[in-house]
Enzyme design. Sequence first.
Site, PDB file in Angstrom:
ATOM      1  N   ARG A  46     -22.590 -30.995  -4.753  1.00 38.42           N
ATOM      2  CA  ARG A  46     -21.748 -32.067  -5.296  1.00 38.42           C
ATOM      3  C   ARG A  46     -20.566 -31.552  -6.118  1.00 38.42           C
ATOM      4  NH1 ARG A  46     -27.049 -35.092  -7.558  1.00 38.42           N
ATOM      5  NH2 ARG A  46     -27.808 -32.942  -7.391  1.00 38.42           N
ATOM      6  N   GLN A  51     -34.894 -16.876  -4.372  1.00 41.19           N
ATOM      7  CA  GLN A  51     -35.298 -18.004  -3.521  1.00 41.19           C
ATOM      8  C   GLN A  51     -34.317 -18.027  -2.350  1.00 41.19           C
ATOM      9  OE1 GLN A  51     -34.370 -21.958  -4.916  1.00 41.19           O
ATOM     10  NE2 GLN A  51     -36.166 -22.873  -3.946  1.00 41.19           N
ATOM     11  N   GLY A  62     -36.074 -26.880  -2.928  1.00 40.63           N
ATOM     12  CA  GLY A  62     -36.373 -27.812  -4.011  1.00 40.63           C
ATOM     13  C   GLY A  62     -36.785 -27.098  -5.288  1.00 40.63           C
TER      14      GLY A  62
END
Length: 459
Positions: A15, A72, A77
Amino acid sequence: MTNYAIILAAGKGTRMKSNLPKVLHKVSGITMLEHVFRSVSAISPAKNITVIGHKAESVREVLQGKSEFALQTEQLGTGHAVMMAQEELAGLDGQTLVIAGDTPLITGESLQNLVDFHVNHKNVATILTATAEDPFGYGRIIRNQNGEVVKIIEQKDASEFEQQIKEINTGTYIFDNKRLFDALKDLNTNNAQGEYYLTDLISIFRQNGEKVGAFTLHEFEESLGVNDRAALAIVEDVMRRRINKKHMLNGVSFQNPKATYIDVDVEIAPDVIIEANVTLKGQTKISSGAVLTNGSYIVDSLIGENAVITNSMIESSKVERNVTVGPYAHLRPDSTLKKGAHVGNFVEVKASRLGENSKAGHLTYIGNAEVGSDVNFGAGTILANYDGQNKYTTVIGNNVFIGSNSTLIAPVELGDNALTAAGSVIAEDVPADAVAIARSHQVNKEGYARKKAHHPSQQ
Ligand code: UD1
Ligand code: MG
């Protein structure tokens, strides 16, 4: 009990619409990730694991040597991100703070209060919550009739009724470390975003009959999570108010704190006066009695006692006490103005030292120069330090007087008390006490102007 910490910083921050990973966007001069790291340091974690993924190497660089890292590779998530710290932490006795790298306003004090609350209540998990006027986008805290926390529901999974709830998840929690890594195994991706939600741990613990709780911040502001540039600007505004208030309480006067931009590490002594539209960046330090007028822009510089900086730009330089700079001067990196020196309008100084009480009042360029004390630069002096390939040094002794519009072609040296005549082009050294005149002789042609220019009809 031992504290551990996990900072989640692997996400891209879609975003933000940016090439830069979200947590590397800066607020008041340092990255959001560093703000979070500094706050986390308040609880003195025995181990600090930062989970990195998107552009991992550039994120790692920011906390290199301060934190350990877990990679990661796929961002599945927040719950999945915490799983990545398993190797470092699973099985250890103690409690683990989990915090998102995009909440830079949460203070160390609040984190310490959260830890104390968690310990006092003997919880397995405690969520840091806040009450939001507009809770859109945040996970909501669901409580039962007894007021006990039962679960967190994400914006995208919330029913219309749940969306009315104003108590939000700040994205910061403290967990019993062993239970955290056990319960992570029970997470699934059955939700609107198809992700492993860390937030689902709360209902998992509840279903096991374990004790969870919430510690609520007084100010929602502190929990602002930055997901887009609009939130980034709000966070910047809050941080600016905090920083400026701290300086005001320390004895600094601000003409208009709303329009004064000071990075978080800048140091300002009491009795400094700062007018509006001043920007102080990086590792700048301002000494007592200094006055910074409207428009001054100072980066990584030291400003001495009672110096007056008038609408000028100063970069990586040192200005000693009683110096005056500006208006409209530019000190470029590695310049030093010794005490009482003056640099006035349209003067540029680069990688140079000006001795005590030396003055360059107007329209002058001083580059790569070692200048003694009590030197006077006439208007329009240029140190020609560059031949297109190399930079050369100009050395000027004490008490030298440089006539207006002199050009000093480096490398060149002017001895103590030397003087150059106005308009000189000085290409050779000038000995001490000498006057150098390096300009062509004037020729006056009597009556010529009158004949030629003013009475064309007589031609
Ligand atoms: C999250 C919380 C939400 C809370 C909000 C507070 C979840 C599911 N939701 O939502 O309840 O109100 O924070 O700001 O946790 N990250 C990773 N790896 C991933 C995904 C995220 O490291 O796979 C990191 C991000 O870099 C970021 C942080 O986790 O620093 C939070 O992720 P973000 O996507 O911003 O979560 P929110 O939607 O804000
Ligand atoms: Mg977020």
